[in-house]
Design a protein around this motif. Structure first.
Motif, PDB file in Angstrom:
ATOM      1  N   ASP A 107       3.100 -19.154  -4.589  1.00  0.00           N
ATOM      2  CA  ASP A 107       3.925 -18.135  -3.949  1.00  0.00           C
ATOM      3  C   ASP A 107       4.229 -17.001  -4.931  1.00  0.00           C
ATOM      4  O   ASP A 107       5.370 -16.578  -5.106  1.00  0.00           O
ATOM      5  CB  ASP A 107       5.226 -18.746  -3.432  1.00  0.00           C
ATOM      6  CG  ASP A 107       5.810 -17.910  -2.277  1.00  0.00           C
ATOM      7  OD1 ASP A 107       5.037 -17.109  -1.708  1.00  0.00           O
ATOM      8  OD2 ASP A 107       6.992 -18.066  -1.963  1.00  0.00           O
ATOM      9  N   MET A 108       3.140 -16.487  -5.603  1.00  0.00           N
ATOM     10  CA  MET A 108       3.268 -15.461  -6.633  1.00  0.00           C
ATOM     11  C   MET A 108       2.382 -14.267  -6.301  1.00  0.00           C
ATOM     12  O   MET A 108       1.319 -14.406  -5.690  1.00  0.00           O
ATOM     13  CB  MET A 108       2.866 -16.009  -8.003  1.00  0.00           C
ATOM     14  CG  MET A 108       3.740 -17.118  -8.540  1.00  0.00           C
ATOM     15  SD  MET A 108       5.355 -16.543  -9.072  1.00  0.00           S
ATOM     16  CE  MET A 108       4.913 -15.602 -10.521  1.00  0.00           C
ATOM     17  N   LEU A 109       2.841 -13.066  -6.719  1.00  0.00           N
ATOM     18  CA  LEU A 109       2.064 -11.834  -6.626  1.00  0.00           C
ATOM     19  C   LEU A 109       1.668 -11.433  -8.044  1.00  0.00           C
ATOM     20  O   LEU A 109       2.511 -11.391  -8.948  1.00  0.00           O
ATOM     21  CB  LEU A 109       2.890 -10.719  -5.983  1.00  0.00           C
ATOM     22  CG  LEU A 109       2.253  -9.309  -5.996  1.00  0.00           C
ATOM     23  CD1 LEU A 109       1.002  -9.286  -5.122  1.00  0.00           C
ATOM     24  CD2 LEU A 109       3.258  -8.250  -5.556  1.00  0.00           C
TER      25      LEU A 109
ATOM     26  N   THR B  92      -8.693   3.366  -9.225  1.00  0.00           N
ATOM     27  CA  THR B  92      -9.311   2.478  -8.244  1.00  0.00           C
ATOM     28  C   THR B  92      -8.295   1.404  -7.865  1.00  0.00           C
ATOM     29  O   THR B  92      -7.766   0.715  -8.732  1.00  0.00           O
ATOM     30  CB  THR B  92     -10.576   1.813  -8.794  1.00  0.00           C
ATOM     31  OG1 THR B  92     -11.491   2.827  -9.202  1.00  0.00           O
ATOM     32  CG2 THR B  92     -11.230   0.928  -7.752  1.00  0.00           C
ATOM     33  N   VAL B  93      -8.028   1.265  -6.568  1.00  0.00           N
ATOM     34  CA  VAL B  93      -7.033   0.319  -6.082  1.00  0.00           C
ATOM     35  C   VAL B  93      -7.744  -0.816  -5.351  1.00  0.00           C
ATOM     36  O   VAL B  93      -8.537  -0.579  -4.433  1.00  0.00           O
ATOM     37  CB  VAL B  93      -6.015   1.003  -5.148  1.00  0.00           C
ATOM     38  CG1 VAL B  93      -4.995  -0.016  -4.643  1.00  0.00           C
ATOM     39  CG2 VAL B  93      -5.308   2.140  -5.887  1.00  0.00           C
ATOM     40  N   GLU B  94      -7.448  -2.048  -5.765  1.00  0.00           N
ATOM     41  CA  GLU B  94      -8.038  -3.241  -5.139  1.00  0.00           C
ATOM     42  C   GLU B  94      -6.889  -4.155  -4.728  1.00  0.00           C
ATOM     43  O   GLU B  94      -6.331  -4.876  -5.549  1.00  0.00           O
ATOM     44  CB  GLU B  94      -8.967  -3.960  -6.118  1.00  0.00           C
ATOM     45  CG  GLU B  94     -10.114  -3.096  -6.622  1.00  0.00           C
ATOM     46  CD  GLU B  94     -10.938  -3.800  -7.679  1.00  0.00           C
ATOM     47  OE1 GLU B  94     -10.825  -5.041  -7.764  1.00  0.00           O
ATOM     48  OE2 GLU B  94     -11.674  -3.120  -8.424  1.00  0.00           O
ATOM     49  N   LEU B  95      -6.528  -4.120  -3.413  1.00  0.00           N
ATOM     50  CA  LEU B  95      -5.383  -4.888  -2.928  1.00  0.00           C
ATOM     51  C   LEU B  95      -5.784  -6.252  -2.393  1.00  0.00           C
ATOM     52  O   LEU B  95      -4.925  -7.099  -2.136  1.00  0.00           O
ATOM     53  CB  LEU B  95      -4.651  -4.109  -1.841  1.00  0.00           C
ATOM     54  CG  LEU B  95      -4.028  -2.777  -2.280  1.00  0.00           C
ATOM     55  CD1 LEU B  95      -3.282  -2.133  -1.138  1.00  0.00           C
ATOM     56  CD2 LEU B  95      -3.108  -2.981  -3.474  1.00  0.00           C
ATOM     57  N   ASN B  96      -7.102  -6.489  -2.231  1.00  0.00           N
ATOM     58  CA  ASN B  96      -7.599  -7.794  -1.765  1.00  0.00           C
ATOM     59  C   ASN B  96      -6.896  -8.269  -0.497  1.00  0.00           C
ATOM     60  O   ASN B  96      -6.562  -9.455  -0.345  1.00  0.00           O
ATOM     61  CB  ASN B  96      -7.444  -8.846  -2.867  1.00  0.00           C
ATOM     62  CG  ASN B  96      -8.288  -8.544  -4.081  1.00  0.00           C
ATOM     63  OD1 ASN B  96      -9.495  -8.353  -3.974  1.00  0.00           O
ATOM     64  ND2 ASN B  96      -7.655  -8.471  -5.251  1.00  0.00           N
ATOM     65  N   GLY B  97      -6.660  -7.328   0.420  1.00  0.00           N
ATOM     66  CA  GLY B  97      -6.093  -7.683   1.714  1.00  0.00           C
ATOM     67  C   GLY B  97      -4.587  -7.868   1.721  1.00  0.00           C
ATOM     68  O   GLY B  97      -4.011  -8.221   2.758  1.00  0.00           O
ATOM     69  N   ILE B  98      -3.900  -7.620   0.612  1.00  0.00           N
ATOM     70  CA  ILE B  98      -2.446  -7.821   0.545  1.00  0.00           C
ATOM     71  C   ILE B  98      -1.751  -6.581   1.104  1.00  0.00           C
ATOM     72  O   ILE B  98      -2.016  -5.453   0.669  1.00  0.00           O
ATOM     73  CB  ILE B  98      -2.000  -8.082  -0.906  1.00  0.00           C
ATOM     74  CG1 ILE B  98      -2.711  -9.302  -1.474  1.00  0.00           C
ATOM     75  CG2 ILE B  98      -0.488  -8.263  -0.979  1.00  0.00           C
ATOM     76  CD1 ILE B  98      -2.434  -9.538  -2.936  1.00  0.00           C
ATOM     77  N   LYS B  99      -0.843  -6.764   2.044  1.00  0.00           N
ATOM     78  CA  LYS B  99      -0.101  -5.650   2.640  1.00  0.00           C
ATOM     79  C   LYS B  99       1.402  -5.813   2.436  1.00  0.00           C
ATOM     80  O   LYS B  99       2.060  -4.951   1.864  1.00  0.00           O
ATOM     81  CB  LYS B  99      -0.438  -5.537   4.125  1.00  0.00           C
ATOM     82  CG  LYS B  99      -1.895  -5.161   4.390  1.00  0.00           C
ATOM     83  CD  LYS B  99      -2.148  -4.995   5.872  1.00  0.00           C
ATOM     84  CE  LYS B  99      -3.612  -4.584   6.142  1.00  0.00           C
ATOM     85  NZ  LYS B  99      -3.884  -4.421   7.583  1.00  0.00           N
TER      86      LYS B  99
ATOM     87  N   PRO C 280       0.827  -1.228   0.000  1.00  0.00           N
ATOM     88  CA  PRO C 280       0.000   0.000   0.000  1.00  0.00           C
ATOM     89  C   PRO C 280       0.858   1.274   0.000  1.00  0.00           C
ATOM     90  O   PRO C 280       0.509   2.260  -0.639  1.00  0.00           O
ATOM     91  CB  PRO C 280      -0.821  -0.122   1.290  1.00  0.00           C
ATOM     92  CG  PRO C 280      -0.868  -1.591   1.577  1.00  0.00           C
ATOM     93  CD  PRO C 280       0.453  -2.123   1.122  1.00  0.00           C
ATOM     94  N   GLU C 281       2.006   1.237   0.674  1.00  0.00           N
ATOM     95  CA  GLU C 281       2.873   2.419   0.722  1.00  0.00           C
ATOM     96  C   GLU C 281       3.493   2.696  -0.638  1.00  0.00           C
ATOM     97  O   GLU C 281       3.566   3.864  -1.072  1.00  0.00           O
ATOM     98  CB  GLU C 281       3.964   2.175   1.785  1.00  0.00           C
ATOM     99  CG  GLU C 281       4.916   3.341   1.985  1.00  0.00           C
ATOM    100  CD  GLU C 281       5.945   3.044   3.042  1.00  0.00           C
ATOM    101  OE1 GLU C 281       7.155   3.071   2.725  1.00  0.00           O
ATOM    102  OE2 GLU C 281       5.529   2.758   4.193  1.00  0.00           O
ATOM    103  N   VAL C 282       3.934   1.626  -1.339  1.00  0.00           N
ATOM    104  CA  VAL C 282       4.532   1.787  -2.664  1.00  0.00           C
ATOM    105  C   VAL C 282       3.507   2.389  -3.628  1.00  0.00           C
ATOM    106  O   VAL C 282       3.794   3.299  -4.407  1.00  0.00           O
ATOM    107  CB  VAL C 282       5.044   0.430  -3.188  1.00  0.00           C
ATOM    108  CG1 VAL C 282       5.429   0.525  -4.659  1.00  0.00           C
ATOM    109  CG2 VAL C 282       6.239  -0.039  -2.369  1.00  0.00           C
TER     110      VAL C 282
END
Length: 995
Positions: free
Chosen positions: A920-922, A870-877, A851-853
């Motif tokens: 184990d992928m983003l 529109t940002v959708e991070l789906n809970g990824i921090k 989120p900071e990046v």
């Protein structure tokens, strides 16, 4: 008209200075749809409204400047008449040609009238009417009338020449009109039937149902009945079966009917059903779709043609309820039929809808036969026929309302017309369905386009005869939809207008079904004999008295006997009991219990092992057998081989012809951890395949097994403990030649895990060297091309700077030198970025706050465009990566999405982050609705260095190159989807690196 209107005042000034009432008049005239002029007698135009200007393509100012002559066509003498008549009589009305600005001539009606103002000055008002729409409408009306007359003539020919019985009777059932087909179908001339009640010709047993059908037709809301069947009596006393389509004309108090002779078809169907029932127990197939159902309505058997008719494989039906495929509205009716067939022998269903594999509802009708007591079947046979096309034709018949149109479109045969060149000019729906074309498409086709090449010359000769005025009839075949040949009885007659042949009219009856049925009946008798003669097994039948009733060719070859010497002879006399003691016991047991038996026995006189299958019936026993000496030898050899294989170090196992394990050695248990008891009957690919051995690869191995050839295959396996290892499989088939296909497979498995690991390490090293080489090539490109140019510019400018004393020249050179230095600085910064990419892979991996990046990347976007993202991070921090690379990728993708936004709609950008724990992928994707990229044209240069695709905004073409290079440096990939004017989606997959 006010005196203020004079020739010297311009029309625009008149409007602005006129009184209010006059302004209203100007507005009325100016907005009138009728072209209007005001002019002086000598031709000076004082006023022209907008309708006139639009008609002639000129402005009012142009017309007032050049006068009346610009509108006149000098070649048209009617203008002189008009001017003279207006001069003498003060007015004129008539048609003339008017000149358009593009040089074309317009036919118009002119109404001119002279009048005198209060000041004594004379003016002429002119009203103009465009006559082109009027004459165009008249031409269209004439064409429609001619087309209607031609259609009526064609439809009359349909009635007179149709092979079906077409008649009209009043509401009391008295025939009013009958076509010539009455003689060929019923033996009566039309005049023998006209004026008589139809009850005089109907079979006595069908009078009641016919009266009931007529009453329903008169009271029905749709006023149409199709597929009504009854029997008429031929003039010679024979029974004729007819199928009727009837339509009532309420206003005319008449009923129009079309009847098709079904006598031969019904007789053929009955004979076909009897024939197929006799063959069903042996061949289990027929010309139509055949299924066998249990008493509960579940499929036990489906014929092979189910795939062609409905798109399903026969196996997919087995065990499923028949009601799963029936339309919900038809289920209750079929349930009643099923209950009825359980109480009697044969029931014929009404048409019902059946779902095919494409999701379409097909119309079927079935004959359902109760054969639960038949020991050869023990089920309910449903013989079904696809009648979708016929049903669709019936539904189309119900929609027709006009008499002649109904005769054309409701005709169950193909009806068409041709011009004298042989091109189609009209056709009914049956004809269009035959070719799979629309009427517009068919009118572009020629008669010869669909002729059978073998009969093309005959078609050409017959068409010449028709054009010469002769009517022809015959039978032929043509190429229909999907290049399928169909057979027709056809009649073609000339269309004669005013004594001249202007085309041809044709009626074609599709007799494909009866033709194919005829061929099928002729082949059926041969088919059974050929089937039994062609099978590889020896086959014979004996009756209850043990006498031979049939012997095939293979039996003669195996037993070295001739059928002529065996038929009618007692089996026990030819083959003594001491040589066939086991066979006698098995046959007797099968006959007494009425069940099939299967056994192996040794025929001692010939020292021949045989595999025997015997099927008892009420008539006797049918016996198949084959020699299996080779198989017996193979089994003995396998026993020896199994002893050797059990002691080898490698993993060894033996499978049957379906790849199911029959035996494994100790090496198999050591490598996989599975014992023989755990895997016997299983297929190795079902429990050993590792993650890298996909189902496609397993299927590929099984396909290779079917080729009956040795092969070698590398696979990744997983042992019982879950550990992954690599193996090389050496597969060898062992084929039993005696049985013509019975086989086993011997598989020797060698573990190659260390070898595969070494290969993977070499591949990774090669990929890293290639990546570093690509970076070096880009660095060399910048140094050799981009860096040399600005350096040369600097040298040239400094040289010029020392040779001039002009202050203005020095200032200009200094500005150019400054811009060149800025370009040089940008190139050096690009080189620095490339060098950073080469060394970035050794940067310390760290835990990055995603989120900071993203927030930092949004803050530097221009013009408040971050609000449209529109940002959708789906809970990824938190993610594991290199912060500088990840930040650069996100920033470049967002900046490009904003920079190349479309001017046609508001900007919309979505940034979506997803995580795959299993891999184990983003996964990062940036979607926009901007200008987009033509990937077909620019795809190969998309990630190139200094490559740009839109030049109306600034940029160096480095962003996408950095995104791809940095993603690959992290071990990831970039995928692009884009369409011009639609937008783009950039998808980046990155591995979650460890610190």
């Amino acid at each position: 008209m006010e005196d203020a209107i004079t020739a010297s005042v311009e029309a625009g000034e008149q409007k602005r200075t006129a009184p209010v009432d006059l302004q209203l008049f100007y507005a009325l005239v100016d907005n009138s749809p009728e072209p209007t002029l005001l002019l002086k007698p000598e031709g000076t135009i004082l006023y022209a409204n907008q309708a006139l200007c639009s008609l002639v393509g000129r402005s009012a100012e142009f017309l007032m400047k050049l006068g009346r002559d610009v509108l006149m066509v000098p070649e048209d003498p009617r203008w002189l008449t008009a001017l003279e008549e207006r001069r003498l009589n003060g007015e004129f009305q008539g048609e003339v040609l008017m000149q358009h600005a593009n040089g074309s001539h317009l036919l118009v009606e002119v109404k001119a009238k002279a009048f005198t103002c209060s000041g004594g000055e004379v003016f002429t008002s002119v009203y103009i009417r465009d006559m082109r729409p009027h004459y165009h409408s008249q031409e269209q009306l004439i064409k429609q009338q001619q087309q209607l007359q031609s259609t009526l003539a064609d439809l009359q020919l349909v009635q007179d020449r149709s092979a079906d019985l077409i008649c009209t009777f009043d509401l009391q059932g008295v025939f009013l009109r009958v076509n010539n087909a009455s003689q060929s179908i019923l033996g009566y001339l039309p005049e023998e039937m006209i004026g008589k009640s139809y009850l005089s010709f109907i079979h006595p047993d069908d009078i009641a149902i016919t009266d009931d059908s007529t009453a329903k037709l008169q009271s029905s809301a749709s006023a149409v009945i199709t597929n009504f069947k009854n029997r008429y009596l031929h003039k010679n006393g024979s029974v004729v079966h007819l199928s009727w389509s009837s339509s009532i004309l309420i206003e005319a108090k008449k009923v129009i009917c079309i009847a098709r002779d079904k006598t031969q078809l019904l007789a053929s169907e009955r004979f076909k059903e009897e024939t197929e029932m006799r063959l069903q127990a042996l061949l289990s197939q027929g010309a139509d779709l055949i299924a066998i159902l249990s008493a509960a309505g579940e499929y036990i058997f489906a014929s092979a043609n189910s795939h062609r008719i409905l798109g399903y494989s026969p196996e997919s039906f087995i065990g499923k309820s028949s009601y799963e495929y029936i339309h919900p509205e038809d289920i209750s009716g079929l349930q009643k039929v099923f209950e009825e067939v359980l109480q009697c022998h044969v029931v014929k269903t009404e048409p019902f809808r059946f779902l095919n594999s494409s999701g379409e509802w097909r119309w079927l009708e079935s004959t359902v036969t109760n054969c639960l007591e038949d020991p050869n079947i023990r089920g309910i046979i449903a013989n079904s026929r696809d009648i979708t096309e016929r049903k669709q034709a019936e539904l189309m018949l119900q929609e027709s309302e006009q008499r002649y149109k109904a005769l054309f479109h409701l005709n169950p045969d193909a009806v068409y017309s041709l011009d004298t060149k042989g091109y189609y000019t009209s056709a009914n729906k049956v004809t269009l369905d035959l070719f799979g074309l629309t009427e517009e498409e068919l009118t572009k086709k020629h008669l010869y386009d669909y002729a059978n090449p073998e009969t093309l010359e005959k078609v050409k000769a017959e068409f010449k005869r028709v054009l010469s005025g002769e009517s022809i009839s015959g039978e032929s075949s043509l190429i229909g939809h999907n290049n399928v040949y169909r057979y027709f009885n056809y009649t073609e007659i000339p269309i004669v207008v005013n004594g001249e042949v202007v085309g041809a009219y044709g009626i074609a009856k599709d007799v494909t079904a009866s033709k194919e049925q005829q061929l099928l009946l002729e082949a059926t008798a041969k088919r059974l004999h050929n089937t039994l003669e062609s099978i590889k097994d020896a086959f014979f039948t004996i009756d209850k008295d043990w006498k031979f009733t049939y012997v095939n060719k293979e039996f003669e070859q195996v037993m070295r006997l001739t059928r002529n010497g065996l038929l009618g002879q007692d089996f026990r006399e030819i083959f003594p009991a001491q040589d066939f003691s086991e066979s006698y016991a098995q046959y007797q047991q099968g006959l007494s219990e009425q069940r099939p038996v299967h056994f192996e026995t040794l025929y001692k006189p010939a020292n021949l092992w045989i595999d025997v299958s015997a099927y008892p019936s009420e008539e006797g026993v049918s016996v198949y057998f084959r020699g299996i000496n080779d198989r017996k030898k193979t089994e003995a050899e396998l026993k020896k081989l199994s002893l050797v294989a059990s002691k080898t170090v490698n993993s060894v196992y033996i499978t049957d012809d379906m790849a199911r394990i029959e035996w494994v050695n100790e090496g198999f248990t050591r490598v996989t951890g599975y014992t023989l008891e755990e895997v016997v009957g299983c297929r190795p690919g079902d429990f050993l395949a590792g993650p890298a051995t996909s189902s496609d690869k397993v299927n590929s191995i099984r396909e290779k097994l079917a080729l009956d050839k040795p092969f070698v295959q590398e696979v990744q396996n997983r042992n019982k403990a879950g550990e992954i290892y690599w193996s090389k499989l050496d597969v060898t088939p062992i084929i039993d030649k005696e049985t013509g296909g019975s086989k086993k497979f011997i598989v020797i498995e060698t573990e190659i895990t260390e070898q595969k690991r070494a290969e993977e390490e070499r591949a990774q090293l090669t990929e890293e060297l290639l990546r570093r080489n690509r970076h070096l090539e880009q660095f060399t490109y910048i140094v050799s091309h981009n860096l040399r140019s600005p350096v040369a510019n600097v040298l040239g400018l400094t040289s010029l700077l020392g040779t001039t004393d002009s202050p203005e020249m020095r200032i200009a050179l200094t500005e150019r030198l400054q811009k060149t230095a800025q370009n040089l600085d940008a190139i050096i910064r690009d080189l620095n970025d490339l060098l950073s990419l080469r060394t970035g892979a050794v940067e310390m991996r760290e835990t990055v706050l995603l989120p900071e990046v993203i927030e930092q990347a949004l803050q530097v976007l221009p013009n408040d465009s971050a609000k449209q993202v529109t940002v959708e991070l789906n809970g990824i921090k938190e993610v594991g990566s290199i912060r500088s690379y990840l930040s650069s990728i996100v920033s470049n993708l967002l900046t490009n999405a904003v920079k190349y936004q479309s001017p046609d709609h508001p900007l919309q950008v979505r940034l979506i982050a997803e995580k795959s724990p299993a891999e184990d992928m983003l996964y990062l994707s940036v979607q926009d609705n901007g200008l987009g990229i033509n990937l077909a044209k620019e795809g190969k240069n998309l990630f190139g260095l200094y490559k740009r695709f839109h030049f109306h905004v600034g940029g160096r073409g480095l962003g996408l190159y950095l995104v791809k290079t940095q993603a690959e440096a992290l071990g990831g990939q970039v995928h692009v989807e884009s369409e011009p004017s639609i937008g783009s989606i950039f998808k980046v997959s990155l591995p979650m690196l460890k610190n």
